[in-house]
Scaffold this motif. Sequence first.
Motif: not given
Length: 334
Positions: A78-79, A105-112, A288-297
Motif C-alpha cells: 500500500m505504501s 494515496e498521498g495521505q501520510t499515516v502511521m501504520f502499526i 474511503d474511511d480516512l476521507a470520511n474521518l478526516k472531515a469529522k470534528n
Amino acid sequence: MKITFDFEKPIGELQQQIEKVQQVEEKNKVDMSAALAELRQNLQSKQEEIYGNLNGWQNVQISRHPERPYTLQYIEAMSKDFIELHGDRNIGDDKAIVGGFGSIEGQTVMFIGHQKGANTKMRQYRNFGMANPEGYRKALRLMKMAEKFGKPIITFIDTPGAYPGLEAEERGQGEAIARNLMEMSVLKVPVICVIIGEGASGGALGIGIGDKVYMLKHTWYSVISPESCSSILWRNWDNKEKAAEVLKLTSAEMYKNRLIDGIIEEPLGGAHQDPEAMIATLKQVLVDDLANLKAKNVDEMVNERIEKFCAMGVVIDESEFHLPEASEEETPSE
C-alpha cells in the motif's frame, strides 16, 4: 507443496481432475475444452458451497494459513515510502509489532501491526506475533507521535495473543495493554483497526481501539483461542471445534453482536488465494474511511469512539423496568 485443510479435500480433488484433463489434452493434442469447462464450473460451485458455509473452527484454520498476507506485506504493497520506526525508548525493540510512517494515496499515516513472519525462521524472530510489553509501549509511542503531527493511524491485528511468559508479566504486560486501551480511546486523530488474521485476547485489543474496526471475512476475534478455551473447560484440546462454535468468534458473529463496524470480503477461498486482490480491496476501504474521518470534528470523533466501546456488552432487560401506575389525580380527563 500447497497446504490444504480437511474440509477443502473435495476442492483439491476437482483441481487434480482439471490438471489431469489438461495433461491429456496437451499430450494427445485433443480438444478437451468441454470437459474442462464442466469441471471448472463444478469447482466454482464447490468452492462457493464450502467457503460460504464455514463453521467457526474452519474459519480459524483459514485465518492461520501460512500463506496469508501479513502486516508488512499489506504495508509495503500500500505504501512505497514506508519507514519503519523502532523501540519503546525503555526496554528495547519488540519484533512482534512493527510500525512507522508511510503514505497511502498521498495521505501520510502511521501504520502499526503484529508481524508473525512468513517462514519458520522469521516466525521465531517475530515470536510468532506475540508481543511483549515493550511492543505495546512501542505502539503507543508511535500513536502519540502520529497524534502530535496530526496523522491518522491504521493498525493491523494478527496475533495468537500477547506473550504469556514470566518476564513479560514482570515487565508489566497487563499495564501496557491497559494503558493502550485508555490512550487509544482519546487519540485526537482517526484510528482504523483491521483484523487480518487472528485476533486473540488482550494481545489484539492492545492495538484494537478505533473509530472503525473491521475484520476480514475469514478471521476470528475473541477473548481466548479455541484451543485454550478447550484446555480450560475440558482439560484437553479435543474440544477445540466445539469451543470455536460457542465462542462466536467469526466475523459474522462479531458483526451481528455489534462488536465490529464491518466485514471486508476476501477472495474466494481466503486472502492467501489472491493477496493482490485482497490488498487492493482493503486499501480502498481504508482510503474511503480516512476521507470520511478526516472531515469529522475532532471532539465529535473522539466522543463517538468512546460511546461506541462503552455501549458494548450493555444489556437492558425491559422486564425489570415497570412504569408506576398513574393515580386518579394524574389520569387525564377525556
